[in-house]
Scaffold this active site. Structure first.
Site, short mmCIF file in Angstrom:
data_model
loop_
_atom_site.label_atom_id
_atom_site.label_comp_id
_atom_site.label_asym_id
_atom_site.label_seq_id
_atom_site.Cartn_x
_atom_site.Cartn_y
_atom_site.Cartn_z
N HIS A 141 6.70 -7.56 -1.17
CA HIS A 141 5.76 -7.91 -2.02
C HIS A 141 5.41 -7.06 -3.15
O HIS A 141 4.25 -7.19 -3.64
CB HIS A 141 4.54 -8.38 -1.22
CG HIS A 141 4.54 -9.81 -0.40
ND1 HIS A 141 3.40 -10.06 0.41
CD2 HIS A 141 5.47 -10.73 -0.18
CE1 HIS A 141 3.80 -10.91 1.04
NE2 HIS A 141 4.97 -11.31 0.76
N CYS A 157 7.31 -2.30 -25.23
CA CYS A 157 7.08 -3.84 -26.23
C CYS A 157 5.73 -3.69 -26.48
O CYS A 157 5.18 -4.56 -27.18
CB CYS A 157 7.75 -5.01 -25.72
SG CYS A 157 6.77 -5.49 -24.34
N CYS A 202 5.54 -5.45 -16.98
CA CYS A 202 5.19 -5.95 -18.31
C CYS A 202 5.28 -7.39 -18.15
O CYS A 202 6.30 -8.07 -17.79
CB CYS A 202 6.06 -5.41 -19.39
SG CYS A 202 5.60 -6.07 -20.88
N ASP A 262 0.83 -1.16 0.02
CA ASP A 262 0.05 0.01 -0.05
C ASP A 262 0.77 1.31 0.23
O ASP A 262 0.29 2.51 -0.15
CB ASP A 262 -1.04 0.14 1.22
CG ASP A 262 -0.18 -0.22 2.66
OD1 ASP A 262 0.98 0.31 2.57
OD2 ASP A 262 -0.92 -0.62 3.59
N GLY A 297 1.12 -6.75 13.07
CA GLY A 297 0.04 -7.00 12.11
C GLY A 297 0.23 -8.04 10.97
O GLY A 297 -0.46 -7.63 9.87
N ALA A 344 -1.91 -1.56 16.16
CA ALA A 344 -0.76 -0.90 15.99
C ALA A 344 -0.45 0.47 16.17
O ALA A 344 0.50 0.91 16.63
CB ALA A 344 -0.35 -1.40 14.34
P1 NAD Z 1 -3.53 -10.92 6.93
O1 NAD Z 1 -4.89 -9.97 6.40
O2 NAD Z 1 -3.35 -12.15 6.99
O3 NAD Z 1 -3.38 -10.49 8.48
C1 NAD Z 1 -3.40 -9.26 9.21
C2 NAD Z 1 -3.15 -9.43 10.75
O4 NAD Z 1 -3.55 -8.20 11.34
C3 NAD Z 1 -3.98 -10.37 11.55
O5 NAD Z 1 -3.36 -11.29 12.13
C4 NAD Z 1 -4.64 -9.34 12.29
O6 NAD Z 1 -5.29 -9.84 13.56
C5 NAD Z 1 -3.88 -8.33 12.51
N1 NAD Z 1 -4.68 -6.96 12.81
C6 NAD Z 1 -5.69 -6.52 12.35
N2 NAD Z 1 -6.25 -5.21 12.71
C7 NAD Z 1 -4.81 -4.83 13.46
C8 NAD Z 1 -4.31 -3.66 14.16
N3 NAD Z 1 -5.12 -2.46 14.17
N4 NAD Z 1 -2.96 -3.54 14.81
C9 NAD Z 1 -2.24 -4.72 14.41
N5 NAD Z 1 -2.79 -5.89 13.79
C10 NAD Z 1 -3.87 -5.94 13.34
O7 NAD Z 1 -2.24 -10.00 6.54
P2 NAD Z 1 -0.83 -10.56 6.00
O8 NAD Z 1 -0.26 -11.26 7.10
O9 NAD Z 1 -0.01 -9.18 5.91
O10 NAD Z 1 -0.76 -11.12 4.80
C11 NAD Z 1 -1.59 -10.77 3.71
C12 NAD Z 1 -0.97 -10.88 2.40
O11 NAD Z 1 -1.94 -9.59 1.78
C13 NAD Z 1 0.34 -10.09 2.56
O12 NAD Z 1 1.14 -10.72 1.69
C14 NAD Z 1 0.09 -8.50 1.79
O13 NAD Z 1 0.91 -8.40 0.75
C15 NAD Z 1 -1.65 -8.68 1.15
N6 NAD Z 1 -2.15 -7.66 1.60
C16 NAD Z 1 -1.74 -6.37 1.82
C17 NAD Z 1 -2.39 -5.13 2.21
C18 NAD Z 1 -1.81 -3.86 2.39
O14 NAD Z 1 -0.96 -3.70 1.51
N7 NAD Z 1 -2.39 -3.04 3.35
C19 NAD Z 1 -3.47 -5.57 2.68
C20 NAD Z 1 -4.14 -6.68 2.41
C21 NAD Z 1 -3.57 -7.68 1.98
ZN ZN Z 2 7.13 -4.77 -22.25
#
Ligand code: NAD
Ligand code: ZN
Length: 266
Positions: free
Chosen positions: A132, A167, A140, A107, A204, A248
Site C-alpha cells: 500500500h 512539473c 505527483c 508506516d 494484525g 504481535a
Molecule cells: P485494520 O485496522 O482493519 O485491522 C487491524 C487488525 O489488527 C484487527 O484485526 C485487530 O484485531 C488487530 N490487532 C489489534 N491490535 C493488535 C496487536 N497488538 N497484535 C496483533 N493484531 C492486533 O488494519 P488492516 O487490516 O491493516 O487494514 C487497514 C488498512 O489501513 C490497511 O490497508 C493499511 O494500509 C491502513 N493502515 C495502516 C496503518 C499503518 O501503517 N500502521 C495504520 C492504520 C491503517
Molecule cells: Zn509532476
C-alpha cells in the site's frame, strides 16, 4: 491474553521447518508501537472516519484537509519505534533466507526495523514488499513522479502544499487509497510469493481489504499452512491451521526466534 503454549510451539515448529515463509502484516502489528489501527477505538481523527479521507475523491475535493490528516499521522508515526514483532521478523530475515514480508502498512516500521537489525550491515534482505505504499513518500498527481518526503507539511493553505519538482503539479501521499488498485507488479510478486510459501503467517490484519485478504488462500491452495496472530477473530480465522489469540509483540518473537538480548528494544 494467555496463548496456549502447545499452540505456540506448534506454530514455532511450522515456521522453523518451512523453507519458504510469507508474513502478511496489517495495522495490528504496529498497534503496540503506538500507531492506531483504522478500525480500533483510536482510528478516528476529529470527526472523520479514514474511509472519508483516504480516497481520491476526498483529495480532489479538499487536498488541504487530506494533507492535514496525513501530516498528523506522519508526525505520530515518526515518533514511534519498531516493536519486538517488527524486530524479530527483521532479524530472522537477516539470519535465514526464505522469509518475505508482505505489508499493508504505510508506516515504514518494517523498514526501520530492518535498518536497526542490520546495524552496519546490509538491510536489504529484511525489507518488506509494501503493498500500500509509504506515508513517507509522495507522488505527483500530474506526472506520477515519486519522491521521498520526510519534512513536515505546511497545510495552512492549498498554495503551500508540496509540489512536484519536475512539473509543479500537486503532490499526494504515495499510498493506495480506498477504491484504488494496487500496483500490478507488486501485486503479482505478492501472489507469486504467497503461492510458493509453505506457510503464511498473518499478523494484525482484519482481513477485510481485498485483494490482499486473498493471499493466505493462495498459500493454502498451494498446500501451505496458515497461522494467524491476532487478539481478535477475523474473517480469515476460519481458514487458519493455527490461530494465536495474542498481540504481535509477544507472539511474533516466539515464532521468529525472539529478540536478541544485547541492546535495549526501543
Ligand atoms: P485494520 O485496522 O482493519 O485491522 C487491524 C487488525 O489488527 C484487527 O484485526 C485487530 O484485531 C488487530 N490487532 C489489534 N491490535 C493488535 C496487536 N497488538 N497484535 C496483533 N493484531 C492486533 O488494519 P488492516 O487490516 O491493516 O487494514 C487497514 C488498512 O489501513 C490497511 O490497508 C493499511 O494500509 C491502513 N493502515 C495502516 C496503518 C499503518 O501503517 N500502521 C495504520 C492504520 C491503517
Ligand atoms: Zn509532476
Amino acid at each position: 491474553m494467555a496463548v496456549d503454549e502447545g499452540e505456540l510451539r506448534r506454530a514455532e515448529r511450522i515456521v522453523r521447518e518451512a523453507e519458504r515463509v510469507v508474513v502478511l502484516t496489517g495495522a495490528g502489528i504496529s498497534a503496540e508501537s503506538g500507531i492506531p489501527t483504522f478500525r480500533g477505538p483510536e482510528g478516528l481523527w476529529r470527526q472523520y472516519r479514514p474511509e472519508e479521507l483516504a480516497t481520491p475523491e476526498a483529495f480532489a475535493r479538499d487536498p488541504r484537509l487530506v494533507w492535514e490528516w496525513y501530516d498528523w499521522r506522519r508526525q505520530r508515526i515518526a515518533a514511534c519505534h519498531p516493536n519486538a514483532a517488527h524486530l524479530a521478523l527483521a532479524r530472522s530475515m537477516l539470519r535465514r533466507g526464505g522469509i518475505h514480508i508482505l505489508t499493508q502498512n504505510v508506516d515504514a516500521l518494517h523498514s526501520r526495523a530492518a535498518v536497526q537489525a542490520a546495524g552496519e550491515g546490509d538491510a536489504s534482505a529484511a525489507m518488506p514488499l509494501k503493498l500500500h505504499g509509504s506515508i513517507f513518500r509522495a507522488r505527483c498527481v500530474e506526472c506520477d513522479k515519486r519522491t521521498p518526503l520526510y519534512d513536515d507539511i505546511d497545510t495552512q493553505s492549498v498554495e503551500r502544499l508540496p509540489r512536484c519538482q519536475e512539473c509543479g503539479g500537486l503532490l499526494r501521499p504515495d499510498v493506495v487509497w480506498f477504491g484504488e488498485s494496487l500496483d500490478r507488479a507488486i501485486l503479482e510478486r505478492a501472489f507469486q510469493l504467497a503461492g510458493e510459501a509453505d506457510v503464511c503467517v498473518i499478523i494484525g490484519t482484519s482481513g477485510l481489504v481485498q485483494p490482499t485478504a486473498s493471499l493466505p488462500g493462495v498459500t493454502q491452495s498451494g498446500g501451505g499452512r496458515i497461522i494467524e496472530i491476532n487478539p481478535e477473530p477475523t474473517p480469515l480465522t476460519a481458514m487458519a491451521d493455527l490461530s494465536l489469540r495474542s498481540g504481535a509483540a509477544s507472539a511474533a518473537p516466539r515464532l521468529f526466534g525472539g529478540p536478541k538480548l544485547s541492546g535495549p528494544l526501543r
